[in-house]
Every structure is written in C-alpha cells, then in structure tokens.
Motif scaffolding. Structure first.
Motif: not given
Length: 424
Positions: A237-258
């Motif tokens: 399990k990896l916990a992530v966060r961001t201060a940038n409202e325009n970025v989805d931290p989970v989506g960034a880690c998953v990437g396009q189509r995973g």
C-alpha cells in the motif's frame, strides 16, 4: 631488481578487474613485503621496501649500525659501511641505510607477503567501495547475479560485488547465476566481513524508489509519498498526496490505463499495489487504506491512543480484513494507527452474533472460550445481561463453578456500574 612477473600480474589484475588504483596496489605490496620480511631474523625492524613507480623495480633497504666489528644482525663493520656509503667516512655508532638483495628475504617472507598483499588489497577495495556508495543509499542499482549461497544472493554491479541477503529478497523470487536484477542500496557497512554494500528488494523504500523513477510528478515533488506498507511479493500500500489541486495524486501514480503502476508490479513479480489517497483526517485515511471494503462506521477510541474501531457489514468484513488479516495489517502499518475491525451485528446471523458475544465475554472476563460458551448458552450474551440478573440465578443457569461464577458476576456488576456512571 625488477619486479617478478607474478607481482606484476597481481598489480595489473587488481588494477583492471577490481578498480583499485595502481598507487594503492603498489603501496599495499610495499607494506606487505616489509611486514613479512621483518619476521626474518637477519633483518631489522627498520627494513624498507620501495617499488619504483616508473619501471616497477623492487628495492629493499635496511638500516644498520656501524661497529668496529660485525657483531650480528643489525650491525655492519666500518670497512663495509664505507663501501656502502660511497667511500665517505663513517664513525662507530652511525646508522646507514643500505640496499640489500631481495633474495635475502627468503621464501617464507615471499609467501607471507602474498597473503598480506591480498588482505591489504581487500581492505583498500572495501575503503574505495564505502567511499563510492556511502552517499548512494536509497538509489536503485542494476547488476548481475554472480553467486547464490543458501538464501543470500551476490550481485556484481560494475566492478563491485554487493549482497542481497535472504531477508531482503522477495520470497516468491528465485535467482540464478547470470540473472540481471534491480535492487535498492539499503545500507553501506564498512565493518561487514563480506560485501559491504547491502541491497534490498523487500524494503518499502524499494517501492518508493521505483515510483520516483516511474512517476515524474513524484520525481518533481508535485506528488508526495506519505508512507508505504508492504507484504513483499504479495501486496503493498502506497499513500500519496499533493498540494496541487489540478493533479490527481492517485491517477498520476496509476498512469494512463494503469501503465505506470503496471510497470512497477511487473518489476515486483506481480505484487499487488494499492495506491491510497492520504488524508489528515484519520477516519478518512483509514477508510482509504481499507478500500475497496465499504465500512459502516469508523470511530476513534477516546481511551486508547492511536486506535480506531471499524464496523463492516457481514459481506464486507472479509474484504476489510483481507486474506490472513493482510489488508487490515497493512492499513495499520501504513496509517500508524491500530485498526480494529468488527463485523456488524445488524445483518449478522444469530450464530455470528453468538460467536462474537462469546469472544467478547472471554476477553472481558479473561476466561476460556468454553466458560464463555456456557454463559452464552445460558442466554447471557452481554455484561448488562449478566448484571441485570441476580447472582443465584446466574450461578444456577450457567452451571459454572460457584467461586468462578461469583467472580464473573461481581466483575459484570462493577463494569455495568462504571458504564452507567460514565453515561451520566
């Protein structure tokens, strides 16, 4: 005297294959031969060995004391001293350095020096390795498996041999000599007897490092890793966060189509990875950590520090707990809070409710499951249920030993009274 071919071969081999500089090798040889030669009784402790840095010729010098007559090792006659002193006059008691044939050192000194040379070369090699890698802890390196001994795996990275200990391996992986593997530099130990660069593929830091390499938002500091918990080879399990409202931290880690997380899963031999959105509200954070299970309630324990109580519906309970408790265990480690999950009794069958009651009674009164079952079979499923009964009826209904039953009854009364006072 020219250096013999064997020593020349040692210098060239170590310099080219082990990455130790020629100066370090030559200094080690000089020191080793000097130490070994001093065991010869015909020389003094002032014996000095020097290797010419241009032609690699070997020179041996000893310091002797001038005397009127040679009286033994360490002394030289005045007549011989004048010859060695290029004809210049000498006086009794003077100390002069003379060059002596290397052959006088003897075969034993030569054999001993070889052992000392290799020892000093290994020490120099370890010093070089420590200096090169001490600031690279946390970096990922790629190397080739050079040997496998029991569970330990030896990996050659460049010219340096490193070790992947058994406890730092992913349990589901097996390695063969010649395999190429990646691992994180866990630590550099200058005092280790074997290779002093320790690698790991089982550490949570390896997962963090892989995400830093794969996810540009993490490398750039836009997304921050808040924690990692891991059951190596099975789930992380990896916990992530961001201060940038325009970025989805989970989506960034998953990437396009995973694509991004899939690359890391492949590197970890199929280990499943849950990417969790960090939240400063511990209830929200725990809910994310236990996903995909849907929870009925999350309550922070007011009496026990860093403890949360979870209630999950009967059909979500197993999912929240995970196989062999893996999901709740990893959530506990990730959040740093003790997570207790209970099955909701609202939709649970009578058998489930009774089993839960037996467990709670056994814990509450520190009795065996058999004793708690006797109480439950008699209809006493809660502390309040016991306290509301009179003592004689409780003893008669349960059939428990009178002394034990009285103790349980008194404890139930005390707990019920305390609970009533707290409510007021």
């Amino acid at each position: 005297m020219a250096m013999n071919n064997q020593l020349l071969a040692v210098v060239q081999h170590i310099e080219s294959e082990r990455g130790v500089s020629r100066e370090i090798v030559l200094t080690a040889i000089e020191q080793a031969i000097s130490q070994a030669a001093r065991k010869n009784q015909s020389v003094t402790n002032d014996l000095r060995v020097a290797i010419d840095r241009k032609d690699l010729s070997l020179h041996v010098y000893d310091t002797l004391v001038v005397s009127d007559e040679e009286t033994g090792p360490g002394f030289i006659s005045s007549a011989r001293a004048v010859r060695f002193n290029h004809g210049n006059p000498v006086q009794e008691g003077d100390a002069i350095e003379i060059e002596m044939p290397a052959s006088r050192l003897g075969r034993i000194a030569a054999q001993t020096s070889r052992q000392m040379i290799m020892q000093k070369i290994r020490e120099a090699e370890r010093t070089n390795t420590f200096a090169e890698y001490k600031d690279r802890v946390g970096d990922i390196v790629s190397g080739t498996v050079s040997a496998v001994s029991h569970r330990d795996t030896y990996v050659t990275v460049g010219k340096t041999e490193m070790i992947l200990p058994g406890k730092e391996r992913i349990p589901t992986e097996d390695y063969q000599v010649g395999d190429t593997i990646r691992a994180i530099i866990l630590r550099v130990d200058p005092e280790a007897k074997g290779p002093n660069v320790i690698l790991s593929r089982a550490s949570g830091k390896f997962v963090e490092a892989l995400f830093r390499l794969e996810v540009s938002e993490i490398a750039d500091g836009i997304v921050e890793i808040m924690g990692v918990s891991r059951d190596p080879g099975y789930r992380a399990k990896l916990a992530v966060r961001t201060a940038n409202e325009n970025v989805d931290p989970v989506g960034a880690c998953v990437g396009q189509r995973g694509s991004r997380v899939r690359s890391i899963v492949n590197e970890l031999s199929g280990e499943k990875i849950d990417i969790v959105r960090w939240n400063e509200d511990i209830r929200q954070y725990v809910a994310q950590a236990l996903a995909p299970a849907k929870l009925e309630s999350i309550e922070v324990d007011p009496a026990q520090p860093n403890t949360v109580h979870i209630v999950a519906a009967a059909d979500q309970y197993s999912l929240a707990i995970g196989k062999r408790g893996q999901n709740v265990r990893l959530a506990t480690k990730l959040t740093g809070w003790h997570v207790e999950v209970k099955k909701s009794m609202a939709t649970a069958s009578f058998e489930d409710q009774k089993a839960e009651a037996i467990k709670e009674l056994a814990e509450m009164f520190s009795v065996s499951t058999a004793v708690a079952t006797q109480m439950a079979d008699a209809g006493y499923l809660t502390v309040d249920g016991i306290a509301e009964e009179d003592e004689a009826s409780f003893i008669a209904a349960t059939g428990l030993d009178e002394v034990a039953a009285k103790g349980i009854y008194a404890a139930a009364k005390a707990v019920a009274e305390l609970t009533s006072q707290n409510k007021e």
